[in-house]
Design a protein around this motif. Structure first.
Motif, short mmCIF file in Angstrom:
data_model
loop_
_atom_site.label_atom_id
_atom_site.label_comp_id
_atom_site.label_asym_id
_atom_site.label_seq_id
_atom_site.Cartn_x
_atom_site.Cartn_y
_atom_site.Cartn_z
N GLN A 14 25.96 43.10 27.22
CA GLN A 14 27.03 43.55 26.39
C GLN A 14 27.59 44.84 26.68
N GLU A 15 26.64 45.65 27.09
CA GLU A 15 27.49 47.10 27.80
C GLU A 15 28.55 46.95 28.87
N VAL A 16 28.69 45.87 29.49
CA VAL A 16 29.75 45.81 30.48
C VAL A 16 30.89 45.09 30.02
N GLN A 70 18.94 43.35 35.10
CA GLN A 70 19.96 42.97 35.70
C GLN A 70 20.09 42.02 36.93
N GLY A 71 21.28 41.16 37.09
CA GLY A 71 21.09 40.30 37.53
C GLY A 71 20.81 40.05 39.11
N VAL A 115 25.34 40.41 34.92
CA VAL A 115 24.86 39.47 34.38
C VAL A 115 23.36 39.76 34.06
N SER A 116 22.66 39.12 33.12
CA SER A 116 21.03 39.18 33.04
C SER A 116 20.47 38.21 33.95
N GLY A 117 19.32 38.48 34.63
CA GLY A 117 18.61 37.46 35.06
C GLY A 117 17.17 37.63 34.34
#
Length: 398
Positions: free
Chosen positions: A274-276, A342-343, A357-359
């Motif tokens: 969300q923050e990016v 973080q991805g 993106v999230s990992g």
């Protein structure tokens, strides 16, 4: 570890062939022994849920559901930047754990695009002897007659759509379309719409009205052609999911497929943190809706369909089932020891395409389902491809 897990699937399948083809099975068992030791395959659940389009309609109307069998023939049209990678994970996991066959390319995760799909795009060595696959869930450009050639007659057709201005923003930033446009999204509100509409598709794939393009239609449809296209899509798909109402859509998916709620638990994939995410001005959002006006009509049509379906299903019933699904997802987070990072985090076994993106780092690496839930798209597709080849070897030996 996943290779070891999956390869004993060959053993299990061969074991079922033993009484019919002893000699062939012995060969298969030798092959399996050389390749693997262990696989865990989840049992196929039987649920008192809806399965066919007609039964789903009864369920939505609040009638008592009848007993049904889990459905395993699926065509998922994976639209770009519509939370489709998240939904894809569900179908890939289900097919893997139930030893189903897939439509797969030799490399990557595309079968047709920018050109329309043709059955000949699937390599012969990756095609079952029957000429039909159980699940089609990689990127493609829709071509219903050609897709139907490789699908079973009772295949359920599913896709997902997203609000077009949000979709275009995600598409623009994900694929760096600013390199083709020569300016950023922040400048869109200062440019004539005719100029924005004149830009060619980036790489011949990505641009305005992306959903209609993925569904196989040209960009510049007349109003009459557009309405006919939307009607045709409405008739074709058994379920059109809505990205903004993903959990509600997953409840509908569970009932349509006659699956366990466990089958539709999923961790969000390929989603920027969300923050990016940039904040678009109202003026830019409006320009993006005008630029993607055909997609707006398509999205509004299926959003209205979704809202009507929720009303028929029962608003409170939907709220209860969504709450149950979210609770179950939280249980999986806990049981898998999952945490978002973080991805490109160094702790990740499988890196995402970007740190934006999230990992998922998981503590329970011995659990097959936890591994599949946490894997990014490309490593999971590669795992599926390897498993699929093993199934085809057994099919040939039988």
């Amino acid at each position: 570890m996943l290779q070891d897990i999956e390869l004993l699937g060959v053993y299990q399948l061969c074991k079922g062939l033993y009484r019919r083809h002893l000699k062939t099975v012995l060969v298969s068992l030798v092959l399996a022994t050389l390749l693997a030791l262990l696989i865990y395959t989840a049992p196929s659940p039987t649920f008192i849920l809806s399965t066919t389009h007609a039964v789903l309609s009864s369920s939505l109307a609040g009638e008592e559901p009848e007993q049904c069998a889990p459905h395993s023939h699926i065509m998922f049209v994976k639209t770009h930047k519509c939370a489709s990678t998240t939904v894809q994970n569900i179908f890939l996991r289900y097919g893997y754990t139930h030893n189903l066959t897939f439509a797969l390319p030799s490399q990557g995760n595309y079968l047709g695009n920018p050109g329309h799909f043709k059955a000949s795009m699937i390599p012969e060595r990756l095609m079952p002897n029957s000429g039909k696959v159980d699940i089609f869930a990689v990127h493609t450009r829709l071509n219903p007659p050609e897709h139907a050639r490789v699908l079973h007659n009772d295949t359920l057709w599913i896709t997902i759509v997203r609000e077009p201005s949000a979709l275009f923003e995600s598409l623009f930033n994900f694929f760096r379309l600013d390199t083709g446009y020569g300016f950023d999204l922040s400048e869109f509100s200062t440019r004539p719409l005719s100029e924005l509409a004149s830009f060619p598709r980036y790489g011949d794939k990505f641009g305005r009205n992306q959903m209609l393009f993925d569904f196989g239609f040209p960009e510049n449809l007349s109003v009459t052609e557009l309405r006919r296209a939307i009607e045709d899509l409405d008739k074709l798909f058994d379920l059109v999911m809505i990205a903004e109402y993903l959990d509600e859509s997953l409840v509908f998916l569970q009932h349509l497929m006659c699956w366990s709620p466990h089958d539709t638990v999923v961790f969000a994939k390929n989603a920027r943190r969300q923050e990016v995410k940039p904040t678009l001005s109202p003026e830019t959002q409006q320009v993006l809706r005008e630029l993607n006006s055909a997609d707006v009509l398509l999205y509004n049509h299926f959003l209205a369909r979704h809202r009507q379906a929720v009303f028929e299903f029962g608003v409170q019933r939907m709220a209860d089932e969504v709450a149950a699904l979210r609770g179950l997802r939280n249980e999986y987070y806990e049981d898998c020891g999952a945490r978002e990072v973080q991805g490109r985090d160094v702790a990740l076994r499988y890196k995402e395409y970007s740190g934006l993106v999230s990992g998922y780092v998981i503590g329970n690496n011995s659990d097959q389902n936890c591994l599949l839930l946490s894997m990014p798209e490309l490593p999971l597709v590669d795992t599926i491809k390897h498993h699929h080849r093993m199934l085809l070897i057994v099919d040939e030996l039988s």
